[in-house]
Design an enzyme around this catalytic site. Sequence first.
Site, PDB file in Angstrom:
ATOM      1  N   ASN A   9      15.977   7.918  -2.241  1.00 49.61           N
ATOM      2  CA  ASN A   9      17.042   7.788  -3.245  1.00 49.61           C
ATOM      3  C   ASN A   9      17.178   6.308  -3.572  1.00 49.61           C
ATOM      4  O   ASN A   9      17.678   5.536  -2.759  1.00 49.61           O
ATOM      5  CB  ASN A   9      18.346   8.352  -2.665  1.00 49.61           C
ATOM      6  CG  ASN A   9      19.527   8.125  -3.595  1.00 49.61           C
ATOM      7  OD1 ASN A   9      19.357   7.732  -4.750  1.00 49.61           O
ATOM      8  ND2 ASN A   9      20.724   8.384  -3.091  1.00 49.61           N
ATOM      9  N   LYS A  11      19.053   4.920  -5.705  1.00 49.53           N
ATOM     10  CA  LYS A  11      20.411   4.508  -6.115  1.00 49.53           C
ATOM     11  C   LYS A  11      20.312   3.603  -7.349  1.00 49.53           C
ATOM     12  O   LYS A  11      19.453   3.829  -8.192  1.00 49.53           O
ATOM     13  CB  LYS A  11      21.132   3.854  -4.936  1.00 49.53           C
ATOM     14  CG  LYS A  11      21.091   4.735  -3.683  1.00 49.53           C
ATOM     15  CD  LYS A  11      21.978   4.265  -2.574  1.00 49.53           C
ATOM     16  CE  LYS A  11      21.858   5.240  -1.396  1.00 49.53           C
ATOM     17  NZ  LYS A  11      22.777   4.930  -0.307  1.00 49.53           N
ATOM     18  N   HIS A  96      26.159  13.294  -4.014  1.00 52.20           N
ATOM     19  CA  HIS A  96      26.018  12.170  -3.074  1.00 52.20           C
ATOM     20  C   HIS A  96      27.396  11.560  -2.830  1.00 52.20           C
ATOM     21  O   HIS A  96      28.228  11.491  -3.745  1.00 52.20           O
ATOM     22  CB  HIS A  96      25.052  11.128  -3.651  1.00 52.20           C
ATOM     23  CG  HIS A  96      24.650  10.107  -2.645  1.00 52.20           C
ATOM     24  ND1 HIS A  96      25.475   9.057  -2.300  1.00 52.20           N
ATOM     25  CD2 HIS A  96      23.538   9.995  -1.873  1.00 52.20           C
ATOM     26  CE1 HIS A  96      24.872   8.343  -1.366  1.00 52.20           C
ATOM     27  NE2 HIS A  96      23.699   8.886  -1.084  1.00 52.20           N
ATOM     28  N   GLU A  98      28.378   8.639  -2.662  1.00 54.29           N
ATOM     29  CA  GLU A  98      28.738   7.538  -3.562  1.00 54.29           C
ATOM     30  C   GLU A  98      29.244   8.068  -4.888  1.00 54.29           C
ATOM     31  O   GLU A  98      30.183   7.523  -5.475  1.00 54.29           O
ATOM     32  CB  GLU A  98      27.528   6.600  -3.747  1.00 54.29           C
ATOM     33  CG  GLU A  98      27.252   5.825  -2.464  1.00 54.29           C
ATOM     34  CD  GLU A  98      25.801   5.466  -2.230  1.00 54.29           C
ATOM     35  OE1 GLU A  98      24.987   5.548  -3.170  1.00 54.29           O
ATOM     36  OE2 GLU A  98      25.481   5.099  -1.079  1.00 54.29           O
ATOM     37  N   GLU A 168      24.497  13.750   5.008  1.00 55.97           N
ATOM     38  CA  GLU A 168      24.557  12.292   5.113  1.00 55.97           C
ATOM     39  C   GLU A 168      25.950  11.870   5.562  1.00 55.97           C
ATOM     40  O   GLU A 168      26.881  11.828   4.742  1.00 55.97           O
ATOM     41  CB  GLU A 168      24.270  11.655   3.752  1.00 55.97           C
ATOM     42  CG  GLU A 168      22.910  11.986   3.192  1.00 55.97           C
ATOM     43  CD  GLU A 168      22.455  10.966   2.155  1.00 55.97           C
ATOM     44  OE1 GLU A 168      21.332  10.488   2.282  1.00 55.97           O
ATOM     45  OE2 GLU A 168      23.230  10.626   1.250  1.00 55.97           O
ATOM     46  N   GLY A 174      23.773   3.042   4.647  1.00 58.36           N
ATOM     47  CA  GLY A 174      23.678   1.623   4.326  1.00 58.36           C
ATOM     48  C   GLY A 174      24.328   0.728   5.366  1.00 58.36           C
ATOM     49  O   GLY A 174      24.522  -0.466   5.135  1.00 58.36           O
ATOM     50  N   SER A 213      20.823   5.499   7.008  1.00 59.40           N
ATOM     51  CA  SER A 213      20.106   4.472   7.777  1.00 59.40           C
ATOM     52  C   SER A 213      18.830   5.005   8.439  1.00 59.40           C
ATOM     53  O   SER A 213      18.497   4.612   9.556  1.00 59.40           O
ATOM     54  CB  SER A 213      21.035   3.824   8.812  1.00 59.40           C
ATOM     55  OG  SER A 213      22.092   3.134   8.152  1.00 59.40           O
TER      56      SER A 213
HETATM   57  P1  13P Z   1      20.450   4.346   3.467  1.00 63.07           P
HETATM   58  O1  13P Z   1      19.143   4.946   3.897  1.00 63.07           O
HETATM   59  O2  13P Z   1      20.292   3.050   2.729  1.00 63.07           O
HETATM   60  O3  13P Z   1      21.441   4.305   4.577  1.00 63.07           O
HETATM   61  O4  13P Z   1      21.049   5.356   2.363  1.00 63.07           O
HETATM   62  C1  13P Z   1      21.140   6.703   2.673  1.00 63.07           C
HETATM   63  C2  13P Z   1      21.473   7.449   1.437  1.00 63.07           C
HETATM   64  O5  13P Z   1      22.592   7.397   0.968  1.00 63.07           O
HETATM   65  C3  13P Z   1      20.396   8.220   0.795  1.00 63.07           C
HETATM   66  O6  13P Z   1      20.916   9.049  -0.190  1.00 63.07           O
END
Ligand code: 13P
Length: 252
Positions: A9, A11, A96, A98, A168, A174, A213
Amino acid sequence: MRKKLLLGNWKMNKTPSEAKAFALAANEMVDYAVAHDIEVGVAPTFVCLATVKENINPKCIVSAQNVNEHASGAYTGEISIGMLKEVGIDWVILGHSERREYNGETSEACNLKIKALLAANMTPVYCCGESLETFEKGETKAWVAEQIKAGLAGLSTEEARKVVIAYEPIWAIGTGKSATKEIAEDTIGYIRGVLRELFAEAAEDMRILYGGSVKPANVTEYMSQPDIDGALVGGASLEPDSFKALIEGMIK
Ligand code: 13P
Protein backbone atom coordinates in the site's frame (compact mmCIF):
# COMPACT_ATOMS: atom_id res chain seq x y z
CA MET A 1 -5.49 -23.92 -0.14
CA ARG A 2 -5.21 -20.16 0.25
CA LYS A 3 -2.54 -18.53 -1.91
CA LYS A 4 -0.18 -16.20 -0.04
CA LEU A 5 -0.50 -12.53 -0.96
CA LEU A 6 1.89 -9.60 -0.56
CA LEU A 7 0.25 -6.25 -1.21
CA GLY A 8 2.12 -2.96 -1.02
CA ASN A 9 0.00 0.00 0.00
CA TRP A 10 1.87 3.04 -1.25
CA LYS A 11 -0.49 5.46 0.51
CA MET A 12 0.22 9.07 -0.62
CA ASN A 13 3.70 8.35 -1.93
CA LYS A 14 5.36 8.44 -5.38
CA THR A 15 4.75 10.70 -8.35
CA PRO A 16 3.87 9.01 -11.65
CA SER A 17 7.53 8.97 -12.78
CA GLU A 18 8.63 7.44 -9.47
CA ALA A 19 5.84 4.88 -9.68
CA LYS A 20 6.88 4.00 -13.23
CA ALA A 21 10.49 3.49 -12.12
CA PHE A 22 9.31 1.03 -9.45
CA ALA A 23 7.10 -0.78 -11.98
CA LEU A 24 10.01 -1.26 -14.38
CA ALA A 25 12.31 -2.41 -11.59
CA ALA A 26 9.79 -4.95 -10.27
CA ASN A 27 9.38 -7.17 -13.31
CA GLU A 28 11.72 -10.00 -12.37
CA MET A 29 10.73 -10.10 -8.73
CA VAL A 30 7.08 -10.49 -9.69
CA ASP A 31 7.99 -13.53 -11.79
CA TYR A 32 10.06 -14.86 -8.89
CA ALA A 33 7.13 -14.50 -6.48
CA VAL A 34 4.64 -16.08 -8.85
CA ALA A 35 7.05 -18.98 -9.47
CA HIS A 36 6.93 -19.59 -5.72
CA ASP A 37 3.15 -19.48 -5.65
CA ILE A 38 2.93 -16.04 -4.06
CA GLU A 39 0.65 -13.37 -5.44
CA VAL A 40 2.03 -9.84 -5.30
CA GLY A 41 0.49 -6.45 -5.85
CA VAL A 42 0.94 -2.73 -5.33
CA ALA A 43 -1.61 -0.03 -4.59
CA PRO A 44 -0.46 3.31 -6.03
CA THR A 45 -2.39 6.59 -5.89
CA PHE A 46 -5.08 7.22 -8.51
CA VAL A 47 -2.82 9.35 -10.75
CA CYS A 48 -0.24 6.56 -10.89
CA LEU A 49 -2.55 3.61 -11.56
CA ALA A 50 -2.51 3.76 -15.36
CA THR A 51 1.24 4.21 -15.64
CA VAL A 52 1.96 1.40 -13.17
CA LYS A 53 -0.49 -0.90 -14.93
CA GLU A 54 1.13 -0.16 -18.30
CA ASN A 55 4.68 -0.71 -17.09
CA ILE A 56 4.56 -3.46 -14.49
CA ASN A 57 4.66 -7.20 -15.02
CA PRO A 58 1.09 -8.20 -15.97
CA LYS A 59 1.17 -10.87 -13.25
CA CYS A 60 1.35 -8.12 -10.61
CA ILE A 61 -1.92 -7.00 -9.07
CA VAL A 62 -2.44 -3.25 -9.30
CA SER A 63 -4.93 -1.99 -6.75
CA ALA A 64 -6.57 1.35 -6.06
CA GLN A 65 -6.71 2.70 -2.50
CA ASN A 66 -10.36 3.75 -2.65
CA VAL A 67 -13.34 4.00 -5.01
CA ASN A 68 -16.79 5.57 -5.06
CA GLU A 69 -19.79 3.26 -5.14
CA HIS A 70 -21.78 5.39 -7.60
CA ALA A 71 -21.48 4.78 -11.33
CA SER A 72 -21.08 8.47 -12.27
CA GLY A 73 -22.47 11.88 -11.49
CA ALA A 74 -22.03 14.90 -9.26
CA TYR A 75 -19.42 13.56 -6.83
CA THR A 76 -16.57 16.04 -7.08
CA GLY A 77 -13.18 14.54 -6.41
CA GLU A 78 -14.38 10.95 -6.63
CA ILE A 79 -13.37 8.04 -8.89
CA SER A 80 -15.78 5.39 -10.17
CA ILE A 81 -15.44 1.67 -10.69
CA GLY A 82 -15.85 2.14 -14.45
CA MET A 83 -12.91 4.56 -14.53
CA LEU A 84 -10.71 2.07 -12.71
CA LYS A 85 -11.79 -0.77 -14.98
CA GLU A 86 -10.93 1.18 -18.10
CA VAL A 87 -7.32 1.49 -16.95
CA GLY A 88 -7.24 -2.21 -16.08
CA ILE A 89 -7.64 -2.00 -12.30
CA ASP A 90 -9.74 -4.65 -10.60
CA TRP A 91 -8.60 -4.55 -6.96
CA VAL A 92 -9.43 -1.83 -4.41
CA ILE A 93 -8.35 -1.36 -0.77
CA LEU A 94 -11.23 -0.17 1.42
CA GLY A 95 -11.68 0.89 5.01
CA HIS A 96 -8.02 1.56 5.75
CA SER A 97 -7.69 3.10 9.22
CA GLU A 98 -6.21 6.25 7.70
CA ARG A 99 -9.31 6.72 5.53
CA ARG A 100 -11.53 5.94 8.49
CA GLU A 101 -9.69 8.56 10.56
CA TYR A 102 -9.06 11.36 8.06
CA ASN A 103 -11.90 10.86 5.58
CA GLY A 104 -14.69 9.65 7.81
CA GLU A 105 -15.00 6.31 6.01
CA THR A 106 -17.30 4.01 7.97
CA SER A 107 -17.80 0.26 7.77
CA GLU A 108 -21.29 0.94 6.41
CA ALA A 109 -19.85 3.10 3.60
CA CYS A 110 -17.33 0.34 2.87
CA ASN A 111 -20.21 -2.14 2.67
CA LEU A 112 -21.76 -0.20 -0.22
CA LYS A 113 -18.40 -0.04 -1.99
CA ILE A 114 -17.71 -3.74 -1.44
CA LYS A 115 -21.09 -4.65 -2.95
CA ALA A 116 -20.49 -2.37 -5.94
CA LEU A 117 -17.03 -3.88 -6.51
CA LEU A 118 -18.31 -7.44 -6.30
CA ALA A 119 -21.10 -6.62 -8.73
CA ALA A 120 -18.37 -5.42 -11.11
CA ASN A 121 -16.38 -8.62 -10.59
CA MET A 122 -13.60 -6.78 -8.74
CA THR A 123 -11.70 -7.68 -5.59
CA PRO A 124 -12.12 -5.61 -2.42
CA VAL A 125 -9.41 -5.66 0.25
CA TYR A 126 -11.34 -4.72 3.37
CA CYS A 127 -9.28 -3.42 6.30
CA CYS A 128 -10.10 -3.61 9.97
CA GLY A 129 -8.14 -2.90 13.13
CA GLU A 130 -8.28 -1.32 16.55
CA SER A 131 -6.72 1.73 18.19
CA LEU A 132 -4.12 1.45 20.97
CA GLU A 133 -6.80 2.41 23.48
CA THR A 134 -9.11 -0.40 22.34
CA PHE A 135 -6.19 -2.85 22.36
CA GLU A 136 -5.17 -1.86 25.89
CA LYS A 137 -8.74 -2.24 27.11
CA GLY A 138 -8.73 -5.79 25.75
CA GLU A 139 -11.57 -5.00 23.35
CA THR A 140 -9.83 -5.81 20.08
CA LYS A 141 -11.98 -8.81 19.18
CA ALA A 142 -15.32 -7.10 19.76
CA TRP A 143 -14.09 -4.11 17.74
CA VAL A 144 -12.91 -6.03 14.69
CA ALA A 145 -15.95 -8.33 14.77
CA GLU A 146 -18.15 -5.26 14.50
CA GLN A 147 -16.13 -3.89 11.58
CA ILE A 148 -16.26 -7.24 9.78
CA LYS A 149 -19.99 -7.74 10.33
CA ALA A 150 -20.88 -4.21 9.20
CA GLY A 151 -18.50 -4.17 6.25
CA LEU A 152 -19.60 -7.55 4.89
CA ALA A 153 -23.31 -7.31 5.77
CA GLY A 154 -25.63 -8.79 3.19
CA LEU A 155 -22.98 -10.60 1.15
CA SER A 156 -23.71 -14.09 -0.08
CA THR A 157 -21.29 -16.88 0.71
CA GLU A 158 -20.06 -16.84 -2.87
CA GLU A 159 -19.49 -13.08 -2.77
CA ALA A 160 -17.68 -13.23 0.56
CA ARG A 161 -15.27 -15.81 -0.83
CA LYS A 162 -13.88 -13.14 -3.19
CA VAL A 163 -13.15 -10.59 -0.46
CA VAL A 164 -9.66 -10.22 1.00
CA ILE A 165 -9.50 -9.05 4.63
CA ALA A 166 -6.60 -7.13 6.14
CA TYR A 167 -6.15 -6.89 9.90
CA GLU A 168 -4.09 -3.83 10.73
CA PRO A 169 -3.85 -2.77 14.38
CA ILE A 170 -3.65 1.02 14.19
CA TRP A 171 -0.99 1.12 16.91
CA ALA A 172 1.31 -0.92 14.66
CA ILE A 173 0.96 1.16 11.50
CA GLY A 174 4.03 3.19 10.63
CA THR A 175 5.21 3.02 14.23
CA GLY A 176 7.82 0.30 13.91
CA LYS A 177 5.92 -1.38 16.75
CA SER A 178 4.55 -4.45 15.00
CA ALA A 179 2.13 -6.83 16.67
CA THR A 180 3.83 -10.05 17.70
CA LYS A 181 3.07 -13.02 15.50
CA GLU A 182 1.06 -14.47 18.41
CA ILE A 183 -1.13 -11.37 18.72
CA ALA A 184 -1.60 -11.18 14.95
CA GLU A 185 -2.48 -14.88 14.71
CA ASP A 186 -4.82 -14.71 17.69
CA THR A 187 -6.83 -11.85 16.20
CA ILE A 188 -6.74 -13.17 12.64
CA GLY A 189 -7.80 -16.64 13.81
CA TYR A 190 -10.65 -14.96 15.66
CA ILE A 191 -11.61 -13.02 12.51
CA ARG A 192 -11.72 -16.31 10.60
CA GLY A 193 -14.09 -17.61 13.26
CA VAL A 194 -16.36 -14.59 12.72
CA LEU A 195 -16.24 -15.22 8.96
CA ARG A 196 -17.14 -18.88 9.60
CA GLU A 197 -20.21 -17.79 11.56
CA LEU A 198 -21.24 -15.49 8.74
CA PHE A 199 -20.24 -17.46 5.66
CA ALA A 200 -19.68 -21.05 6.79
CA GLU A 201 -17.09 -22.93 4.77
CA ALA A 202 -16.26 -19.91 2.58
CA ALA A 203 -14.25 -18.65 5.55
CA GLU A 204 -11.60 -21.28 4.82
CA ASP A 205 -11.02 -19.79 1.35
CA MET A 206 -10.95 -16.14 2.40
CA ARG A 207 -7.52 -14.60 2.68
CA ILE A 208 -6.72 -12.56 5.77
CA LEU A 209 -3.58 -10.41 5.68
CA TYR A 210 -1.67 -8.86 8.54
CA GLY A 211 -0.52 -5.24 8.25
CA GLY A 212 1.40 -2.92 10.56
CA SER A 213 5.18 -2.41 10.45
CA VAL A 214 5.77 -5.54 8.37
CA LYS A 215 9.42 -5.54 7.26
CA PRO A 216 11.72 -8.01 5.48
CA ALA A 217 13.06 -8.92 8.93
CA ASN A 218 9.71 -9.98 10.41
CA VAL A 219 7.59 -11.09 7.44
CA THR A 220 8.73 -14.74 7.69
CA GLU A 221 7.39 -15.14 11.21
CA TYR A 222 3.95 -13.85 10.26
CA MET A 223 3.84 -16.21 7.30
CA SER A 224 4.53 -19.16 9.60
CA GLN A 225 1.17 -18.63 11.30
CA PRO A 226 -1.68 -20.85 10.12
CA ASP A 227 -4.34 -18.15 9.68
CA ILE A 228 -2.13 -15.36 8.27
CA ASP A 229 -2.32 -15.49 4.49
CA GLY A 230 -0.10 -12.58 3.61
CA ALA A 231 0.83 -9.01 4.36
CA LEU A 232 -0.42 -5.52 3.59
CA VAL A 233 2.73 -3.42 3.75
CA GLY A 234 3.19 0.34 3.76
CA GLY A 235 6.68 1.76 4.24
CA ALA A 236 8.65 -1.37 3.38
CA SER A 237 6.82 -1.75 0.05
CA LEU A 238 8.01 1.55 -1.40
CA GLU A 239 11.47 0.60 -2.66
CA PRO A 240 12.11 -2.27 -5.09
CA ASP A 241 14.93 -3.73 -2.97
CA SER A 242 12.81 -3.83 0.13
CA PHE A 243 9.81 -5.20 -1.79
CA LYS A 244 12.05 -7.95 -3.15
CA ALA A 245 13.31 -8.72 0.35
CA LEU A 246 9.68 -9.02 1.52
CA ILE A 247 9.03 -11.55 -1.25
CA GLU A 248 12.14 -13.49 -0.23
CA GLY A 249 11.02 -13.41 3.39
CA MET A 250 7.63 -14.80 2.43
CA ILE A 251 9.22 -17.69 0.56
CA LYS A 252 11.49 -18.79 3.42
P1 13P B 1 3.39 0.25 7.55
O1 13P B 1 3.81 -1.05 6.92
O2 13P B 1 4.15 1.43 7.03
O3 13P B 1 3.33 0.16 9.03
O4 13P B 1 1.88 0.50 7.04
C1 13P B 1 0.95 -0.51 7.20
C2 13P B 1 -0.27 -0.15 6.45
O5 13P B 1 -1.02 0.71 6.87
C3 13P B 1 -0.53 -0.84 5.17
O6 13P B 1 -1.81 -0.58 4.72
